[in-house]
Write a protein that holds these residues in place. Structure first.
Motif, mmCIF file in Angstrom:
data_model
loop_
_atom_site.group_PDB
_atom_site.id
_atom_site.type_symbol
_atom_site.label_atom_id
_atom_site.label_comp_id
_atom_site.label_asym_id
_atom_site.label_seq_id
_atom_site.Cartn_x
_atom_site.Cartn_y
_atom_site.Cartn_z
ATOM 1 N N ILE A 257 41.854 34.018 -66.568
ATOM 2 C CA ILE A 257 43.081 34.239 -67.342
ATOM 3 C C ILE A 257 44.151 34.780 -66.398
ATOM 4 N N GLN A 258 45.247 34.035 -66.258
ATOM 5 C CA GLN A 258 46.275 34.388 -65.269
ATOM 6 C C GLN A 258 47.401 35.249 -65.842
ATOM 7 N N GLN A 259 47.530 35.279 -67.167
ATOM 8 C CA GLN A 259 48.648 36.016 -67.764
ATOM 9 C C GLN A 259 48.570 37.515 -67.452
ATOM 10 N N PRO A 260 49.734 38.174 -67.367
ATOM 11 C CA PRO A 260 49.723 39.633 -67.289
ATOM 12 C C PRO A 260 48.966 40.184 -68.505
ATOM 13 N N THR A 261 48.055 41.116 -68.252
ATOM 14 C CA THR A 261 47.154 41.587 -69.307
ATOM 15 C C THR A 261 47.056 43.107 -69.296
ATOM 16 N N LEU A 262 47.040 43.669 -70.496
ATOM 17 C CA LEU A 262 46.770 45.106 -70.687
ATOM 18 C C LEU A 262 45.470 45.226 -71.465
ATOM 19 N N MET A 263 44.511 45.964 -70.915
ATOM 20 C CA MET A 263 43.229 46.194 -71.588
ATOM 21 C C MET A 263 43.140 47.677 -71.957
ATOM 22 N N ILE A 264 43.016 47.948 -73.259
ATOM 23 C CA ILE A 264 42.924 49.335 -73.739
ATOM 24 C C ILE A 264 41.518 49.584 -74.271
ATOM 25 N N TYR A 265 40.841 50.544 -73.672
ATOM 26 C CA TYR A 265 39.512 50.947 -74.134
ATOM 27 C C TYR A 265 39.589 52.261 -74.896
ATOM 28 N N GLY A 266 38.674 52.433 -75.842
ATOM 29 C CA GLY A 266 38.419 53.754 -76.412
ATOM 30 C C GLY A 266 37.321 54.387 -75.585
ATOM 31 N N ASP A 267 37.569 55.569 -75.044
ATOM 32 C CA ASP A 267 36.589 56.183 -74.141
ATOM 33 C C ASP A 267 35.271 56.501 -74.850
ATOM 34 N N ARG A 268 35.316 56.622 -76.189
ATOM 35 C CA ARG A 268 34.090 56.927 -76.939
ATOM 36 C C ARG A 268 33.630 55.738 -77.784
ATOM 37 N N ASP A 269 34.142 54.570 -77.461
ATOM 38 C CA ASP A 269 33.767 53.343 -78.166
ATOM 39 C C ASP A 269 32.359 52.930 -77.744
ATOM 40 N N ALA A 270 31.588 52.413 -78.694
ATOM 41 C CA ALA A 270 30.245 51.909 -78.368
ATOM 42 C C ALA A 270 30.321 50.599 -77.580
ATOM 43 N N VAL A 271 31.453 49.909 -77.641
ATOM 44 C CA VAL A 271 31.612 48.653 -76.888
ATOM 45 C C VAL A 271 31.748 48.991 -75.400
ATOM 46 N N SER A 272 30.946 48.351 -74.578
ATOM 47 C CA SER A 272 30.921 48.658 -73.142
ATOM 48 C C SER A 272 32.159 48.130 -72.434
ATOM 49 N N ARG A 273 32.577 48.867 -71.420
ATOM 50 C CA ARG A 273 33.634 48.363 -70.531
ATOM 51 C C ARG A 273 33.084 47.230 -69.666
ATOM 52 N N SER A 274 33.979 46.364 -69.247
ATOM 53 C CA SER A 274 33.584 45.281 -68.338
ATOM 54 C C SER A 274 33.535 45.807 -66.907
ATOM 55 N N GLU A 275 32.474 45.436 -66.195
ATOM 56 C CA GLU A 275 32.342 45.871 -64.793
ATOM 57 C C GLU A 275 33.040 44.915 -63.830
ATOM 58 N N ASN A 276 33.366 43.724 -64.300
ATOM 59 C CA ASN A 276 33.964 42.731 -63.386
ATOM 60 C C ASN A 276 35.206 42.092 -64.020
ATOM 61 N N LEU A 277 35.965 42.886 -64.734
ATOM 62 C CA LEU A 277 37.109 42.352 -65.480
ATOM 63 C C LEU A 277 38.106 41.640 -64.568
ATOM 64 N N THR A 278 38.387 42.218 -63.403
ATOM 65 C CA THR A 278 39.419 41.630 -62.533
ATOM 66 C C THR A 278 38.998 40.285 -61.947
ATOM 67 N N GLU A 279 37.698 40.011 -61.980
ATOM 68 C CA GLU A 279 37.218 38.705 -61.515
ATOM 69 C C GLU A 279 37.763 37.582 -62.393
ATOM 70 N N PHE A 280 37.825 37.852 -63.700
ATOM 71 C CA PHE A 280 38.266 36.842 -64.672
ATOM 72 C C PHE A 280 39.696 37.076 -65.159
#
Length: 317
Positions: A257-280
């Motif tokens: 995905i080439q578009q400018p992107t903002l990713m907002i996580y909840g620090d206490r969310d059960a959903v895991s953060r991506s370890e390789n987000l910048t790859e994609f």
């Protein structure tokens, strides 16, 4: 402190024909025509989950478009499971842009809405100029279909797997306990819980006592309860029943995905953060907020500030 919002202040909807269905669409900032931003809710949610963001984005000069996606609220609820795959869900959003006469727009997604926005940016990249996603990071496709992978790793009671392998079972429990399920679901700051045997969301729907603190007021919760009491849950759960189909549909798509992107996580969310987000998603900025899963409802002012600041920076470049 829970931010209170009077549901009567939410915009009145219009039904918009798109892609062979009708979507119930809420708008703010129509006077800002030409600068669209589309807000895509998650599960088990509703366009009302963006109630705190819509006025702020309109004030920032955006034409804000918040649909109830297919299966939700008063939007169409097709009977076929396959009518809820990523091609249909992203096609609805493309047709929504066509309806308003927009070539492209900024898209904001939370939870399942984020999955759809990621998919939209892959399948229709020319229609997306910016991506803002909350909670759910980009999901790498991997070698094995998603539900199969989850079944191997997490077992048959994991809710994604259960929804697929035992169709109709959870739907019926949620419909029998709509108020209780949504009241118990929309909580924050709950105590840490040990994993229990069984299907966690079915247990949650049947639990008489909610844990943690409510995310919203009773009158706000009533909007969600009323919507699901009318629509039921099957159309919305059908989104989950297309995950392996989506995995196949995305097989030949460029995964970056080439578009400018903002990713907002909840620090206490059960959903895991991506370890390789910048790859994609190479052009991503990542922000964490001190909250759980219901990010824009738990931390509305912080969410608005982060989004507005990022959009301003993008518009300045």
């Amino acid at each position: 402190m829970t931010s209170i919002f009077n549901p009567t202040d939410f915009p009145k909807p219009t039904l918009v024909p798109v892609n062979g269905v009708e979507l119930e669409v809420f708008e703010a900032g129509r006077e800002n025509a030409g600068k669209p931003i589309v807000l895509c809710h998650g599960w088990p949610e509703h366009a009302f989950s963006w109630r705190h963001q819509m006025p702020a984005l309109a004030a920032a000069g955006y034409h804000v478009i918040a649909p109830n996606q297919r299966g939700y609220g008063n939007s169409s609820r097709p009977a076929e499971v396959t009518d809820y795959d990523i091609e249909h869900l992203s096609g609805d959003l493309v047709a929504l842009l066509d309806h308003y006469g927009y070539e492209d727009a900024a898209f904001v997604g939370h939870d399942w809405g984020a999955f759809v926005v990621w998919g939209l940016a892959l399948l229709h990249p020319n229609r997306v100029n910016k991506v803002i996603n909350l909670s759910l990071p980009y999901q790498e496709r991997g070698e094995k279909p998603w539900i199969e992978s989850m079944e191997d790793a997490l077992g048959g009671d994991f809710y994604f797997v259960h929804f697929n392998r035992r169709p109709g079972v959870a739907d019926a429990v949620f419909e029998e306990n709509t108020f209780q399920f949504l009241r118990n679901m929309y909580r924050k700051n709950g105590p840490p819980a040990e994993p229990q045997p069984g299907m966690a969301l079915i247990d949650l729907a049947r639990a008489e006592t909610p844990l943690g603190e409510p995310v919203m007021s009773d009158s706000e919760l009533a909007v969600f309860v009323s919507a699901f009491a009318s629509s039921g849950f099957t159309g919305t759960i059908n989104w989950y029943r297309n995950l392996d189909r989506n995995w196949r549909l995305l097989a030949d798509v460029n995964p970056v995905i080439q578009q400018p992107t903002l990713m907002i996580y909840g620090d206490r969310d059960a959903v895991s953060r991506s370890e390789n987000l910048t790859e994609f998603v190479p052009n991503v900025e990542v922000v964490g907020l001190d909250c759980g899963h219901w990010i824009q409802q738990e931390k509305p002012e912080d969410t608005n500030q982060v989004i507005s600041k990022w959009l301003k920076q993008q518009d300045a470049t």
